[in-house]
Design a protein around this motif. Structure first.
Motif, mmCIF file in Angstrom:
data_model
loop_
_atom_site.group_PDB
_atom_site.id
_atom_site.type_symbol
_atom_site.label_atom_id
_atom_site.label_comp_id
_atom_site.label_asym_id
_atom_site.label_seq_id
_atom_site.Cartn_x
_atom_site.Cartn_y
_atom_site.Cartn_z
ATOM 1 N N ARG A 123 89.056 71.944 11.070
ATOM 2 C CA ARG A 123 88.712 71.524 11.593
ATOM 3 C C ARG A 123 89.442 70.396 12.815
ATOM 4 N N LEU A 124 90.466 69.723 12.332
ATOM 5 C CA LEU A 124 91.062 68.831 13.442
ATOM 6 C C LEU A 124 91.861 69.841 14.147
ATOM 7 N N HIS A 125 92.229 70.375 12.664
ATOM 8 C CA HIS A 125 93.736 71.355 13.971
ATOM 9 C C HIS A 125 93.274 72.280 14.383
ATOM 10 N N ALA A 126 91.629 72.815 14.854
ATOM 11 C CA ALA A 126 91.607 73.508 15.636
ATOM 12 C C ALA A 126 90.410 73.013 16.416
ATOM 13 N N ASP A 127 91.091 71.423 16.369
ATOM 14 C CA ASP A 127 90.281 70.844 17.592
ATOM 15 C C ASP A 127 91.630 70.364 18.543
ATOM 16 N N GLY A 128 92.901 70.412 17.631
ATOM 17 C CA GLY A 128 93.790 70.267 18.555
ATOM 18 C C GLY A 128 94.639 71.372 18.853
ATOM 19 N N LEU A 129 94.252 72.082 18.434
ATOM 20 C CA LEU A 129 95.012 73.394 19.359
ATOM 21 C C LEU A 129 93.247 73.306 20.968
ATOM 22 N N GLU A 130 92.419 73.593 20.546
ATOM 23 C CA GLU A 130 91.212 73.709 21.770
ATOM 24 C C GLU A 130 91.527 72.547 22.662
ATOM 25 N N SER A 131 92.472 71.453 22.599
ATOM 26 C CA SER A 131 92.751 70.612 23.003
ATOM 27 C C SER A 131 94.068 71.323 24.028
ATOM 28 N N THR A 132 94.726 71.505 23.185
ATOM 29 C CA THR A 132 95.753 71.885 23.803
ATOM 30 C C THR A 132 95.540 72.951 24.750
ATOM 31 N N LEU A 133 94.963 73.913 24.279
ATOM 32 C CA LEU A 133 94.988 75.157 25.193
ATOM 33 C C LEU A 133 94.380 74.683 25.870
ATOM 34 N N TYR A 148 93.955 72.297 28.182
ATOM 35 C CA TYR A 148 95.852 71.355 28.617
ATOM 36 C C TYR A 148 96.507 72.470 29.172
ATOM 37 N N LEU A 149 97.042 73.388 28.209
ATOM 38 C CA LEU A 149 97.724 74.258 29.092
ATOM 39 C C LEU A 149 97.039 75.482 29.834
ATOM 40 N N LYS A 150 95.275 75.931 29.862
ATOM 41 C CA LYS A 150 94.766 76.753 31.167
ATOM 42 C C LYS A 150 94.649 75.670 32.216
ATOM 43 N N SER A 151 94.617 74.595 31.883
ATOM 44 C CA SER A 151 94.390 74.012 33.510
ATOM 45 C C SER A 151 95.843 73.417 33.701
ATOM 46 N N GLN A 152 97.094 72.895 33.263
ATOM 47 C CA GLN A 152 98.562 73.178 34.126
ATOM 48 C C GLN A 152 98.842 74.896 34.551
ATOM 49 N N LEU A 153 98.107 75.629 33.857
ATOM 50 C CA LEU A 153 98.447 77.021 34.303
ATOM 51 C C LEU A 153 97.684 77.094 35.986
ATOM 52 N N ARG A 154 96.520 75.692 36.168
ATOM 53 C CA ARG A 154 95.791 76.723 37.253
ATOM 54 C C ARG A 154 96.407 75.936 38.484
ATOM 55 N N ASP A 155 96.976 74.967 37.490
ATOM 56 C CA ASP A 155 97.917 73.926 38.654
ATOM 57 C C ASP A 155 98.692 74.555 39.120
ATOM 58 N N ASN A 156 99.437 75.546 38.889
ATOM 59 C CA ASN A 156 101.164 75.907 38.529
ATOM 60 C C ASN A 156 100.679 76.941 39.578
ATOM 61 N N GLU A 157 99.536 77.835 39.364
ATOM 62 C CA GLU A 157 98.951 78.984 40.656
ATOM 63 C C GLU A 157 98.403 78.161 41.635
ATOM 64 N N LYS A 158 97.578 77.408 41.455
ATOM 65 C CA LYS A 158 97.293 76.451 43.227
ATOM 66 C C LYS A 158 98.407 76.180 43.722
ATOM 67 N N GLU A 159 99.448 75.548 42.900
ATOM 68 C CA GLU A 159 101.343 74.972 43.669
ATOM 69 C C GLU A 159 101.959 76.968 44.191
ATOM 70 N N ILE A 160 101.828 77.458 43.412
ATOM 71 C CA ILE A 160 101.950 78.698 43.564
ATOM 72 C C ILE A 160 101.898 79.229 45.359
ATOM 73 N N GLU A 161 100.639 79.690 45.088
ATOM 74 C CA GLU A 161 99.475 80.249 46.452
ATOM 75 C C GLU A 161 100.163 79.230 47.542
#
Length: 122
Positions: free
Chosen positions: A7-17, A19-32
């Motif tokens: 569960r801790l590992h899954a929670d860590g993976l979800e948190s990382t996911l 974070y990465l989705k948030s960065q992807l959105r930010d990158n897409e906004k910057e690209i746009e």
């Protein structure tokens, strides 16, 4: 314990996911934003180039018009000179009898003065 670790590992993976989705959105906004900015810059540059080309074309048109007017003036002067020369060549002299005669060369005038009409009629 293993379940908790998974569960801790899954929670860590979800948190990382997240974070990465948030960065992807930010990158897409910057690209746009970069694409919009570059399009705006390109459009401005295109307008500037178009205006410069229009300015160059207008000045070339003025120069061509001036050259055409100069050429037309030279042609007009040439035509007037030619007309004046033609008129001079075709001028006639009115003699005492009222008969119009063509202008005579010096040699013809000498013959005319010596013999009258007879030398021309021969």
């Amino acid at each position: 314990m293993q379940l908790q670790a998974v569960r801790l590992h899954a929670d860590g993976l979800e948190s990382t996911l997240r974070y990465l989705k948030s960065q992807l959105r930010d990158n897409e906004k910057e690209i746009e934003a970069a694409v919009v900015r570059e399009r705006r810059l390109a459009a401005n540059e295109l307008c500037r180039v178009r205006d410069e080309m229009a300015s160059v074309l207008e000045s070339e048109q003025r120069r061509m018009k001036e050259r055409l007017q100069e050429a037309a003036g030279r042609i007009q002067t040439f035509m007037e000179d030619e007309a004046t020369e033609t008129e001079t060549e075709n001028e006639r002299i009115d003699d005492d009898d009222g008969i119009l005669l063509p202008l005579l060369s010096e040699q013809d005038e000498e013959l005319y003065d010596q013999d009258g009409y007879s030398s021309f009629e021969q």
